[in-house]
Scaffold this motif. Structure first.
Motif, PDB file in Angstrom:
ATOM      1  N   GLY A 159       0.847  -1.202   0.000  1.00  0.00           N
ATOM      2  CA  GLY A 159       0.000   0.000   0.000  1.00  0.00           C
ATOM      3  C   GLY A 159       0.873   1.239   0.000  1.00  0.00           C
ATOM      4  N   THR A 160       0.811   1.999   1.086  1.00  0.00           N
ATOM      5  CA  THR A 160       1.638   3.204   1.209  1.00  0.00           C
ATOM      6  C   THR A 160       2.645   3.094   2.345  1.00  0.00           C
ATOM      7  OG1 THR A 160       0.006   4.243   2.659  1.00  0.00           O
ATOM      8  CG2 THR A 160      -0.205   4.677   0.300  1.00  0.00           C
ATOM      9  N   GLU A 161       2.791   1.894   2.905  1.00  0.00           N
ATOM     10  CA  GLU A 161       3.657   1.692   4.065  1.00  0.00           C
ATOM     11  C   GLU A 161       4.793   0.722   3.762  1.00  0.00           C
ATOM     12  OE1 GLU A 161       3.168   3.284   7.036  1.00  0.00           O
ATOM     13  OE2 GLU A 161       1.520   4.328   6.051  1.00  0.00           O
ATOM     14  N   ILE A 162       5.924   0.929   4.402  1.00  0.00           N
ATOM     15  CA  ILE A 162       7.027  -0.025   4.318  1.00  0.00           C
ATOM     16  C   ILE A 162       6.694  -1.199   5.236  1.00  0.00           C
ATOM     17  CG2 ILE A 162       9.461  -0.439   4.844  1.00  0.00           C
ATOM     18  CD1 ILE A 162       9.962   2.520   4.196  1.00  0.00           C
ATOM     19  N   SER A 163       6.683  -2.399   4.667  1.00  0.00           N
ATOM     20  CA  SER A 163       6.375  -3.584   5.471  1.00  0.00           C
ATOM     21  C   SER A 163       7.642  -4.338   5.885  1.00  0.00           C
ATOM     22  CB  SER A 163       5.436  -4.520   4.714  1.00  0.00           C
ATOM     23  OG  SER A 163       6.036  -4.969   3.513  1.00  0.00           O
ATOM     24  N   GLU A 164       8.714  -4.225   5.098  1.00  0.00           N
ATOM     25  CA  GLU A 164       9.984  -4.870   5.435  1.00  0.00           C
ATOM     26  C   GLU A 164      11.147  -4.006   4.987  1.00  0.00           C
ATOM     27  OE1 GLU A 164       9.227  -9.679   5.168  1.00  0.00           O
ATOM     28  OE2 GLU A 164      10.329  -8.691   3.566  1.00  0.00           O
ATOM     29  N   TYR A 165      12.147  -3.940   5.842  1.00  0.00           N
ATOM     30  CA  TYR A 165      13.407  -3.279   5.508  1.00  0.00           C
ATOM     31  C   TYR A 165      14.433  -4.367   5.229  1.00  0.00           C
ATOM     32  CZ  TYR A 165      11.269   0.825   7.690  1.00  0.00           C
ATOM     33  OH  TYR A 165      10.434   1.860   8.017  1.00  0.00           O
ATOM     34  N   HIS A 166      15.181  -4.232   4.135  1.00  0.00           N
ATOM     35  CA  HIS A 166      16.218  -5.196   3.779  1.00  0.00           C
ATOM     36  C   HIS A 166      17.567  -4.485   3.768  1.00  0.00           C
ATOM     37  CE1 HIS A 166      13.279  -7.989   1.413  1.00  0.00           C
ATOM     38  NE2 HIS A 166      12.842  -7.702   2.625  1.00  0.00           N
TER      39      HIS A 166
END
Length: 67
Positions: free
Chosen positions: A49-56
């Motif tokens: 959507g408009t949100e970061i769900s995972e940082y890599h």
């Protein structure tokens, strides 16, 4: 004479890129001895959507070969 070996890992976190790097290091030290440092090679994120769900965070772990 010393030899340094490297492995590349991608840490994953729902909190931050820094946390993802810490998780990669934490996992590496479970099986590697003599870890001397790491370099951050790249950062990226998964967006839902408009949100970061995972940082890599892609890191290169450096460790000294011992016999």
């Amino acid at each position: 004479m010393a030899v340094i070996k490297t492995i590349d890992l991608v840490g994953v976190s729902t909190e931050s890129w820094r946390d993802a790097a810490h998780k990669a290091l934490e996992e590496a030290t479970k099986t590697l001895r003599n870890v001397e440092g790491f370099s951050v090679l790249d950062t990226s994120a998964v967006v839902e959507g408009t949100e970061i769900s995972e940082y890599h965070t892609h890191v290169r772990i450096k460790f000294r070969i011992s016999r």
